[in-house]
Scaffold this motif. Structure first.
Motif, PDB file in Angstrom:
ATOM      1  N   UNK A 185       0.815  -1.217   0.000  1.00  0.00           N
ATOM      2  CA  UNK A 185       0.000   0.000   0.000  1.00  0.00           C
ATOM      3  C   UNK A 185       0.850   1.270   0.000  1.00  0.00           C
ATOM      4  N   UNK A 186       2.144   1.118  -0.289  1.00  0.00           N
ATOM      5  CA  UNK A 186       3.060   2.264  -0.368  1.00  0.00           C
ATOM      6  C   UNK A 186       3.227   2.980   0.961  1.00  0.00           C
ATOM      7  N   UNK A 187       3.209   2.231   2.051  1.00  0.00           N
ATOM      8  CA  UNK A 187       3.400   2.803   3.383  1.00  0.00           C
ATOM      9  C   UNK A 187       4.778   2.414   3.891  1.00  0.00           C
ATOM     10  N   UNK A 188       5.595   3.399   4.229  1.00  0.00           N
ATOM     11  CA  UNK A 188       6.908   3.101   4.798  1.00  0.00           C
ATOM     12  C   UNK A 188       6.728   2.281   6.068  1.00  0.00           C
TER      13      UNK A 188
ATOM     14  N   UNK B 248      12.340 -11.172   6.218  1.00  0.00           N
ATOM     15  CA  UNK B 248      12.065 -10.389   5.010  1.00  0.00           C
ATOM     16  C   UNK B 248      12.433 -11.193   3.764  1.00  0.00           C
ATOM     17  N   UNK B 249      13.551 -11.890   3.807  1.00  0.00           N
ATOM     18  CA  UNK B 249      13.966 -12.701   2.658  1.00  0.00           C
ATOM     19  C   UNK B 249      12.983 -13.831   2.384  1.00  0.00           C
ATOM     20  N   UNK B 250      12.374 -14.366   3.435  1.00  0.00           N
ATOM     21  CA  UNK B 250      11.393 -15.444   3.247  1.00  0.00           C
ATOM     22  C   UNK B 250      10.175 -14.974   2.452  1.00  0.00           C
ATOM     23  N   UNK B 251       9.863 -13.692   2.540  1.00  0.00           N
ATOM     24  CA  UNK B 251       8.700 -13.172   1.819  1.00  0.00           C
ATOM     25  C   UNK B 251       8.833 -13.392   0.321  1.00  0.00           C
ATOM     26  N   UNK B 252      10.058 -13.322  -0.195  1.00  0.00           N
ATOM     27  CA  UNK B 252      10.286 -13.486  -1.630  1.00  0.00           C
ATOM     28  C   UNK B 252      10.091 -14.920  -2.098  1.00  0.00           C
TER      29      UNK B 252
ATOM     30  N   UNK C 205       9.288  -5.191  -3.574  1.00  0.00           N
ATOM     31  CA  UNK C 205       8.732  -4.473  -2.433  1.00  0.00           C
ATOM     32  C   UNK C 205       9.373  -4.921  -1.116  1.00  0.00           C
ATOM     33  N   UNK C 206       9.925  -6.124  -1.075  1.00  0.00           N
ATOM     34  CA  UNK C 206      10.549  -6.597   0.163  1.00  0.00           C
ATOM     35  C   UNK C 206      11.653  -5.655   0.615  1.00  0.00           C
ATOM     36  N   UNK C 207      12.366  -5.069  -0.337  1.00  0.00           N
ATOM     37  CA  UNK C 207      13.462  -4.166   0.002  1.00  0.00           C
ATOM     38  C   UNK C 207      12.970  -2.864   0.625  1.00  0.00           C
ATOM     39  N   UNK C 208      11.663  -2.604   0.518  1.00  0.00           N
ATOM     40  CA  UNK C 208      11.095  -1.387   1.101  1.00  0.00           C
ATOM     41  C   UNK C 208      10.794  -1.544   2.588  1.00  0.00           C
ATOM     42  N   UNK C 209      10.844  -2.773   3.092  1.00  0.00           N
ATOM     43  CA  UNK C 209      10.619  -2.996   4.523  1.00  0.00           C
ATOM     44  C   UNK C 209      11.925  -2.715   5.255  1.00  0.00           C
TER      45      UNK C 209
END
Length: 852
Positions: free
Chosen positions: A42-45, A66-70, A82-86
């Motif tokens: 949703x484009x939220x930092x 975070x890597x697991x999300x991919x 988008x994972x890199x934005x977390x």
């Protein structure tokens, strides 16, 4: 009222709006990481916190999450990058960053003492406007609030996402005794529009609404399966699509959510609901506990109630603790009665039939209705919230009270009461008095046009009046509510053109899966003409998903009907987000090819020599695509769910697309041996020319070719932008129920600019024979390596030939009609081949792609 959250309920003005500039999620487990993923969707930092690693990089634990999300399928991310934005964070080094956050969501282990300790740790770092919410699935919000500083309690509440957070529509909002109403209203508005969720308000009772009712339904199903001697796979067949629930039904759903998670929820009910009339049934079955003890937790461990052995699916026999081949043959007579369209006749047949399968089905419904009636007052504010919680959280087509009301409220109430008196029900508690009261109302049930029954107030409670819901022009309809889609302008057998009292015309298709046939094309010609004469813009929006599965060539040779009627459009059945999640992402490539074949729906008569009629239809299709592009009023495609083949081409030719995040769009014709011929190849050639660097379109064209030749299906609207099916200016909408509102706003905004259609390009620079030869040389390597077949090579060569402009010199300039003619010719040439015909026939028959 909390400072900074002033809400004008009368006028709908948010004088000092709640804006989430930055959010934090505390806990990087399965749910926490996926909630963070959806926030960045949703484009939220977003900050994601986890405990520091014992050695090395302190952020190692959160980085691993975070890597697991991919790697997860279906992906929690709208696009992988988008994972890199977390932003990773840990509690030892980064607590100060919480001061930058407007919303903090706690999602750690479901243990009261651990959550309380965390609140004490983070509270001093929160700013005085931030909302703190717990993503608990069943712990008491008021008990959790006791560990929160007094000043923070008005800004503390429960916010229960369902797994997986990206795909599941439901969020339960649970206030504590000191939660500020302005905070709750602001948070609800944010959840609805910014995160695209359906919010229901739950009371602070164990497991809230959806899990309380849904898990009881699963326990009742397990109980009666044992009682009537039915095996697990048969029960899943009986409690799936046949009764309006997801295909995963009961035991497969348990495997999907995790047997350990299910066990935890049941144990919470057992420990917390000691005075409940059904308490004896809040117990984990012995076979389920044994599976959990063995680590057989369902899909995530590869073994649970079901286990795949080779290519076969085996199911647990709880008597022997062994797995056997799944057997799910439903009695033909029972299956026939379940397929009756009249719910009253269906339930009469179920109640009276002596077969064990019918007795089982009546029993699980009876006990569910009984349970919901007794507990409605204590767990939910009204019957609507309970029904929507089950629809949105468990994917049922209708909620329990809706099913009861549609099947005849008073008749079923009498049967339930009789079974309770006879000791057949799972609990002896009588039905509450209000059941008879609503049975005597005009609606003969809990839902009416005016609202839904609220036991505490003993009246019908209307839908929420929060301003955010004014954006939902047509919210999910309940049994008992009427639905009229605006005022009809014109209507044919294939489509309906209508409006809602303004200057925006809307067109909705009536064909199955909104496929595009001659009747749709003829109707679209009338629609565009009528819209240009009397309206300022045209929106293509379907009253139910999908947007369109593409061209239906079966009717290419049929004579179009010209009658126009004014009959009202029948209200659609509501979509099931849960069913979509289960079905669409298990085997996405296979699903894409199957949908492509079904959307084309080429009949045997076309294989036998009706290709000329097909070419006429293709030319007509191209004509409508071009009319959408060059209409004198702006055209907007409001897209939700699938937009395949010709449906995608309609989207690509509108001035603007407004698409829900969960839009799966693609030119998938290559999957069944064809190519896009409704202007899709032409459109990519045109876009490549516009983006050309130093006049050479090939740099872009090679990527567009790959998208088309591989029949790539975008797995979100953001992914569709990356694949260039959608343009940078196209709008992504988080909430599907706001789609039409936003599409109309975009259409009006275009009209307000003094809209003029784009000029027709007279000189489109093409890559020519040189570009096609380069693409073919790359395909030769794949062919020789055995990665593609000779027919794959032929299909790819035809696509390259069209997209590069044919056998002409690189850098030549052509017009759109030149490219459209190439499309038509190549499509018919491929359709005439035996191997393409075999691919289509095989896919329609088996549901699987054919490599030939």
């Amino acid at each position: 009222m909390v400072s900074g959250l002033k809400f004008d309920h009368a006028g709908g003005v948010l004088s000092n709006p709640f804006i989430v500039r930055k959010a934090a999620v505390l806990g990087a487990g399965v749910m926490g990481a996926q909630i963070a993923a959806h926030l960045v969707n949703a484009n939220i930092e977003t900050l994601l916190f986890e405990l520091s690693a014992e050695s090395g990089n302190p952020d190692a634990n959160v980085l691993k999450a975070i890597n697991r999300l991919n790697k997860q399928d279906p992906s929690p991310l709208s696009v992988i990058d988008r994972a890199s934005c977390i932003e990773p964070a840990n509690y030892e080094q980064h607590l100060e960053k919480l001061g930058e956050c407007d919303l903090v969501i706690e999602a750690i282990t479901e243990r009261l003492e651990l959550k309380s300790e965390l609140y004490e740790k983070v509270a001093p770092y929160l700013n005085n406007q931030a909302i703190l919410a717990s993503n608990t699935s069943g712990l008491s919000i008021n008990q959790l609030a006791a560990a929160v500083p007094e000043a923070l309690r008005p800004r503390f509440c429960g916010i229960h996402f369902f797994n997986p957070p990206r795909y599941m529509y439901l969020v339960e909002l649970i206030p504590g005794k000191q939660s500020d109403q302005g905070v709750l209203d602001a948070l609800e508005s944010f959840l609805v529009t910014s995160l695209g969720k359906g919010v229901i308000h739950a009371k602070d009772t164990p497991n809230f609404v959806a899990n309380r009712v849904g898990v009881f339904s699963m326990l009742a199903t397990m109980h009666h399966a044992r009682q009537f001697g039915l095996n697990f796979s048969l029960v899943d067949k009986l409690t799936g699509r046949l009764i309006g629930r997801p295909k995963s039904a009961t035991f497969r759903t348990a495997d999907l959510v995790g047997l350990d998670v299910l066990t935890h929820v049941v144990q919470t009910m057992q420990n917390s609901l000691t005075e409940d009339p059904w308490h004896a049934h809040y117990a984990v079955p012995d076979w389920l506990q044994r599976l959990v003890n063995q680590g057989a937790l369902g899909q995530k461990s590869g073994k649970g109630v079901y286990q795949k052995q080779g290519k076969e699916i085996h199911v647990l026999n709880p008597d022997t603790d062994t797995y056997q081949l799944a057997q799910n043959e439903v009695d033909s007579e029972i299956e026939a009665l379940l397929k009756q369209k009249d719910p009253v006749a269906r339930f009469v047949a179920l109640h009276d039939h002596p077969h064990p399968q019918a007795r089982f089905l009546w029993a699980i419904h009876r006990d569910l209705f009984h349970y919901c009636a007794v507990h409605l007052e204590s767990i939910a504010h009204n019957a609507r919230d309970l029904d929507l919680a089950i629809r949105w959280g468990f994917g049922w087509q209708r909620g329990p009270f809706e099913i009861w009301q549609a099947a005849g409220w008073n008749t079923l109430a009498g049967w339930i009461a009789a079974d309770i008196a006879a000791g057949k029900a799972m609990a002896a508690t009588p039905l509450p008095a209000w059941v008879q009261v609503v049975g005597q109302s005009a609606a003969q049930g809990v839902h009416a046009q005016e609202g839904s029954y609220a036991p505490v107030a003993n009246n019908l409670q209307p839908r929420s009046q929060l301003p955010v819901y004014r954006r939902q022009l047509f919210p999910d309809r309940l049994v008992g509510e009427e639905r009229v889609y605006g005022e009809t302008i014109l209507e044919t057998d294939a489509l309906r053109m209508w409006h809602t009292g303004d200057q925006i015309a809307i067109v909705s298709f009536k064909t199955k899966k909104h496929t595009i046939d001659n009747l749709v094309l003829q109707g679209m010609q009338q629609v565009i003409t009528e819209a240009e004469r009397h309206f300022r813009a045209l929106v293509i929006w379907q009253t139910e998903p999908p947007f369109s599965l593409g061209a239906n060539l079966q009717k290419a040779a049929e004579k179009p009907k010209t009658e126009v009627s004014q009959a009202p459009l029948a209200p659609p059945a509501p979509p099931s987000a849960f069913d979509l999640f289960i079905r669409k992402f298990k085997k996405s490539a296979q699903s894409t090819i199957l949908q492509a074949a079904r959307s084309l729906d080429i009949a045997d008569k076309l294989m036998a020599g009706k290709l000329a009629e097909v070419e006429v239809m293709i030319a007509h299709f191209q004509q409508i695509s071009q009319q959408l592009r060059y209409s004198m009023i702006p055209t907007v495609a409001a897209v939700d769910n699938m937009a395949l083949g010709g449906g995608c081409e309609f989207v690509m030719h509108c001035d603007r697309a407004v698409a829900t995040l969960e839009t799966y769009i693609g030119l998938v014709e290559a999957g069944v041996g064809l190519l896009p011929a409704g202007g899709g190849c032409k459109e990519f050639a045109l876009r490549a020319a516009r983006n050309a660097i130093d006049g050479d379109p090939f740099l872009y064209l090679k990527h567009y070719f790959q998208t088309v030749a591989m029949a790539q299906l975008a797995k979100s609207a953001e992914h569709a932008k990356a694949l260039h099916y959608l343009q940078p200016a196209d709008v992504v909408v988080m909430n599907r129920l706001e789609l039409l509102h936003i599409a109309k706003a975009q259409a009006l905004a275009l009209a307000e600019t003094g809209y003029r259609p784009p000029l027709r390009p007279r000189e489109i620079v093409v890559a020519g024979a040189t570009g096609a030869a380069t693409i073919k040389s790359n395909m030769v390597n794949l062919l020789e390596g055995g990665f593609i077949s000779e027919h794959d090579y032929l299909i790819g060569s035809k696509i390259a030939h069209v997209m590069c402009g044919g056998d002409i010199v690189a850098g030549s300039r052509v017009d759109e009609e030149w490219l459209l003619k190439l499309e038509r010719t190549a499509f018919i040439e491929l359709l005439a081949t035996e191997k393409t015909q075999d691919r289509i026939a095989h896919t329609l028959k088996t549901g699987k792609p054919l490599r030939n």
